[in-house]
Design a protein around this motif. Structure first.
Motif, PDB file in Angstrom:
ATOM      1  N   GLY A  96       0.646  -1.018  -0.177  1.00 30.61           N
ATOM      2  CA  GLY A  96       0.483   0.155  -0.192  1.00 30.61           C
ATOM      3  C   GLY A  96       1.169   1.686  -0.048  1.00 30.61           C
ATOM      4  N   ILE A  97       2.066   0.891  -0.773  1.00 33.01           N
ATOM      5  CA  ILE A  97       2.875   2.234  -0.845  1.00 33.01           C
ATOM      6  C   ILE A  97       3.174   2.850  -2.026  1.00 33.01           C
ATOM      7  CG2 ILE A  97       5.468   3.221  -0.739  1.00 33.01           C
ATOM      8  CD1 ILE A  97       5.614   0.644   1.466  1.00 33.01           C
ATOM      9  N   VAL A  98       3.263   4.153  -2.237  1.00 37.15           N
ATOM     10  CA  VAL A  98       2.569   4.586  -3.472  1.00 37.15           C
ATOM     11  C   VAL A  98       4.373   5.351  -3.324  1.00 37.15           C
ATOM     12  CG1 VAL A  98       1.985   6.394  -4.569  1.00 37.15           C
ATOM     13  CG2 VAL A  98       0.419   4.902  -2.909  1.00 37.15           C
ATOM     14  N   ALA A  99       5.479   5.106  -4.834  1.00 40.40           N
ATOM     15  CA  ALA A  99       6.558   6.613  -4.742  1.00 40.40           C
ATOM     16  C   ALA A  99       6.300   7.645  -5.881  1.00 40.40           C
ATOM     17  CB  ALA A  99       7.103   5.765  -5.435  1.00 40.40           C
ATOM     18  N   LYS A 100       6.603   8.721  -5.479  1.00 39.58           N
ATOM     19  CA  LYS A 100       6.702   9.529  -6.708  1.00 39.58           C
ATOM     20  C   LYS A 100       7.875  10.867  -6.256  1.00 39.58           C
ATOM     21  CE  LYS A 100       4.793  13.132  -2.684  1.00 39.58           C
ATOM     22  NZ  LYS A 100       4.139  13.898  -2.361  1.00 39.58           N
ATOM     23  N   THR A 101       7.596  11.593  -7.776  1.00 38.52           N
ATOM     24  CA  THR A 101       8.884  12.463  -7.736  1.00 38.52           C
ATOM     25  C   THR A 101       8.752  13.437  -6.947  1.00 38.52           C
ATOM     26  OG1 THR A 101       9.329  10.974  -9.914  1.00 38.52           O
ATOM     27  CG2 THR A 101      10.466  12.937  -9.203  1.00 38.52           C
ATOM     28  N   VAL A 102       9.817  13.956  -5.963  1.00 42.13           N
ATOM     29  CA  VAL A 102       9.499  15.789  -5.807  1.00 42.13           C
ATOM     30  C   VAL A 102      10.739  16.396  -5.953  1.00 42.13           C
ATOM     31  CG1 VAL A 102       9.862  17.048  -3.183  1.00 42.13           C
ATOM     32  CG2 VAL A 102       8.163  14.413  -3.540  1.00 42.13           C
ATOM     33  N   VAL A 103      10.486  17.280  -6.735  1.00 44.18           N
ATOM     34  CA  VAL A 103      10.956  18.466  -7.549  1.00 44.18           C
ATOM     35  C   VAL A 103      11.157  19.395  -6.350  1.00 44.18           C
ATOM     36  CG1 VAL A 103      11.297  20.458  -8.928  1.00 44.18           C
ATOM     37  CG2 VAL A 103      10.204  18.592  -9.219  1.00 44.18           C
ATOM     38  N   THR A 104      12.493  20.092  -5.455  1.00 43.64           N
ATOM     39  CA  THR A 104      12.507  20.375  -4.374  1.00 43.64           C
ATOM     40  C   THR A 104      13.560  21.990  -5.221  1.00 43.64           C
ATOM     41  OG1 THR A 104      15.343  19.688  -4.731  1.00 43.64           O
ATOM     42  CG2 THR A 104      13.577  18.854  -2.754  1.00 43.64           C
ATOM     43  N   SER A 139      -2.256   7.359   4.717  1.00 45.66           N
ATOM     44  CA  SER A 139      -1.666   8.373   5.468  1.00 45.66           C
ATOM     45  C   SER A 139      -0.637   9.408   4.143  1.00 45.66           C
ATOM     46  CB  SER A 139      -1.093   8.219   6.787  1.00 45.66           C
ATOM     47  OG  SER A 139       0.435   7.529   6.137  1.00 45.66           O
ATOM     48  N   PRO A 140      -1.254   9.639   3.274  1.00 42.65           N
ATOM     49  CA  PRO A 140      -0.243  10.092   2.088  1.00 42.65           C
ATOM     50  C   PRO A 140       0.284  11.700   2.647  1.00 42.65           C
ATOM     51  CG  PRO A 140      -2.917  11.020   2.307  1.00 42.65           C
ATOM     52  CD  PRO A 140      -2.800   9.968   3.216  1.00 42.65           C
ATOM     53  N   GLU A 141       0.435  12.109   4.277  1.00 40.84           N
ATOM     54  CA  GLU A 141       0.807  12.907   4.072  1.00 40.84           C
ATOM     55  C   GLU A 141       2.111  12.926   4.879  1.00 40.84           C
ATOM     56  OE1 GLU A 141      -1.836  11.591   7.958  1.00 40.84           O
ATOM     57  OE2 GLU A 141      -1.731  11.702   5.829  1.00 40.84           O
ATOM     58  N   ASN A 142       2.361  11.624   5.227  1.00 36.99           N
ATOM     59  CA  ASN A 142       3.559  11.388   6.525  1.00 36.99           C
ATOM     60  C   ASN A 142       4.285  11.009   4.476  1.00 36.99           C
ATOM     61  OD1 ASN A 142       2.448  12.236   8.886  1.00 36.99           O
ATOM     62  ND2 ASN A 142       1.537  10.059   8.637  1.00 36.99           N
ATOM     63  N   THR A 143       5.313  11.650   4.288  1.00 33.49           N
ATOM     64  CA  THR A 143       5.893  11.141   3.739  1.00 33.49           C
ATOM     65  C   THR A 143       7.493  10.838   3.996  1.00 33.49           C
ATOM     66  OG1 THR A 143       6.921  12.968   2.978  1.00 33.49           O
ATOM     67  CG2 THR A 143       5.366  12.438   1.943  1.00 33.49           C
ATOM     68  N   PHE A 144       8.042   9.711   3.389  1.00 34.40           N
ATOM     69  CA  PHE A 144       9.863   8.941   3.415  1.00 34.40           C
ATOM     70  C   PHE A 144      10.706   9.042   2.172  1.00 34.40           C
ATOM     71  CE2 PHE A 144       6.704   5.593   3.715  1.00 34.40           C
ATOM     72  CZ  PHE A 144       7.397   4.691   3.135  1.00 34.40           C
ATOM     73  N   ASP A 145      11.694   9.753   2.231  1.00 31.78           N
ATOM     74  CA  ASP A 145      12.849   9.131   1.468  1.00 31.78           C
ATOM     75  C   ASP A 145      13.696   8.289   1.577  1.00 31.78           C
ATOM     76  OD1 ASP A 145      14.761  10.446   3.003  1.00 31.78           O
ATOM     77  OD2 ASP A 145      14.620  12.561   2.382  1.00 31.78           O
ATOM     78  N   MET A 146      15.026   7.739   0.624  1.00 35.83           N
ATOM     79  CA  MET A 146      15.643   6.927   1.288  1.00 35.83           C
ATOM     80  C   MET A 146      16.400   7.069   1.634  1.00 35.83           C
ATOM     81  SD  MET A 146      16.051   6.247  -3.268  1.00 35.83           S
ATOM     82  CE  MET A 146      14.883   6.456  -4.674  1.00 35.83           C
ATOM     83  N   LYS A 147      17.066   8.125   2.609  1.00 33.35           N
ATOM     84  CA  LYS A 147      17.299   7.706   3.511  1.00 33.35           C
ATOM     85  C   LYS A 147      17.066   7.910   4.925  1.00 33.35           C
ATOM     86  CE  LYS A 147      20.881  11.771   1.207  1.00 33.35           C
ATOM     87  NZ  LYS A 147      20.470  12.854   1.370  1.00 33.35           N
TER      88      LYS A 147
END
Length: 284
Positions: A96-104, A129-137
């Protein structure tokens, strides 16, 4: 097409594909960067003696075997990496995890012309809980990777699905070969006119892939190049099989022609298979 040239071409081609399959089964990953560089460069080096000694039997067959073995050794880690990505996408989808690209940081159009890219990274979130994102680090991502290695890599529950994807790519490539052969046999058309167009298209494809590898690093562009590759190498099958047909009609039974046509068809088939595999792995 019951000629000596036809027999030689398809025996050589079949042998090259078998040698490639054997090498691909042996090599699972590059152990060092040196091995990777040598393996990537060696096919281009081997093409020179392969064409130069094309008429010299059995040296021509030895170089053909060496070339196809190196090709199998080279493409195997890439196929395994595609499989890992395929299984990873399956795994996070089932979680149930979605990946997206975020432009900083977005580069302006002048910077993009100069080769500057947008600063971006992958972010993940649970659908609940789409508001709680996490990255590869993040610790969450590292835990997810550890669970993936423990649950998927070791037990490999998605292996059958990945094998089905490979089978579909093989089936698609085989179908393209038979359709190209049937078109040459049934249609009274000289496909030689495709030569210049295909050369230009292939050169553009190579340039696009190099730019994407080192500069753009875009998945969309990678997929676009895969679709373009399927079209280009399918047409190359038509062109090269037509060349074989014309050589047979001329009474050419030389080793040189057999080797050159075999190598061309071999490269058509290998590149078509790899591009189909990329498309199917992404779609899967």
């Amino acid at each position: 097409m019951g000629s000596l040239l036809f027999t030689r071409v398809f025996l050589i081609l079949g042998g090259m594909l078998l040698v490639t399959s054997f090498a691909a089964r042996i090599n699972k990953a590059f152990e060092t960067k040196t091995e990777a560089v040598i393996t990537l460069v060696l096919p281009f080096i081997l093409l020179f003696p392969l064409h130069y000694y094309a008429d010299v039997y059995p040296l021509n067959l030895i170089f053909a075997a060496a070339f196809s073995f190196n090709m199998g050794w080279m493409i195997a880690p890439g196929i395994i990496a595609l499989g890992e990505q395929f299984k990873w996408r399956k795994y996070i989808k089932n979680k149930g995890i979605v990946a997206k690209t975020v432009v900083t940081k977005k580069a302006d159009w002048l910077d993009k012309i100069a080769g500057t890219k947008d600063e971006k990274h992958f972010a993940y979130y649970y659908k609940a809980s789409p508001e709680n994102t996490f990255d590869m680090k993040s610790d969450e991502y590292r835990k997810l990777r550890d669970d993936f290695n423990a649950e998927i890599v070791s037990k490999d529950p998605y292996n059958q699905e990945w094998q089905n994807v490979i089978f579909q790519a093989v089936l698609g490539t085989t179908t393209a070969v038979f359709l190209a052969a049937a078109a040459n046999y049934m249609l009274d058309i000289d496909f030689g006119f495709l030569g210049l167009f295909l050369f230009i298209a292939l050169a553009a494809l190579v340039v696009m892939r190099i730019l994407n590898l080192f500069i753009y690093k875009s998945n969309n562009l990678r997929m676009l190049s895969a679709y373009a590759g399927v079209v280009i190498f399918t047409l190359y099958l038509l062109f090269d099989l037509n060349t074989l047909e014309k050589r047979i009609e001329m009474g050419d039974e030389s080793w040189g022609t057999a080797i050159r046509v075999s190598v061309n068809l071999y490269l058509d088939i290998i590149n078509l298979f790899l591009d189909l595999l990329k498309i199917l792995a992404e779609g899967g």
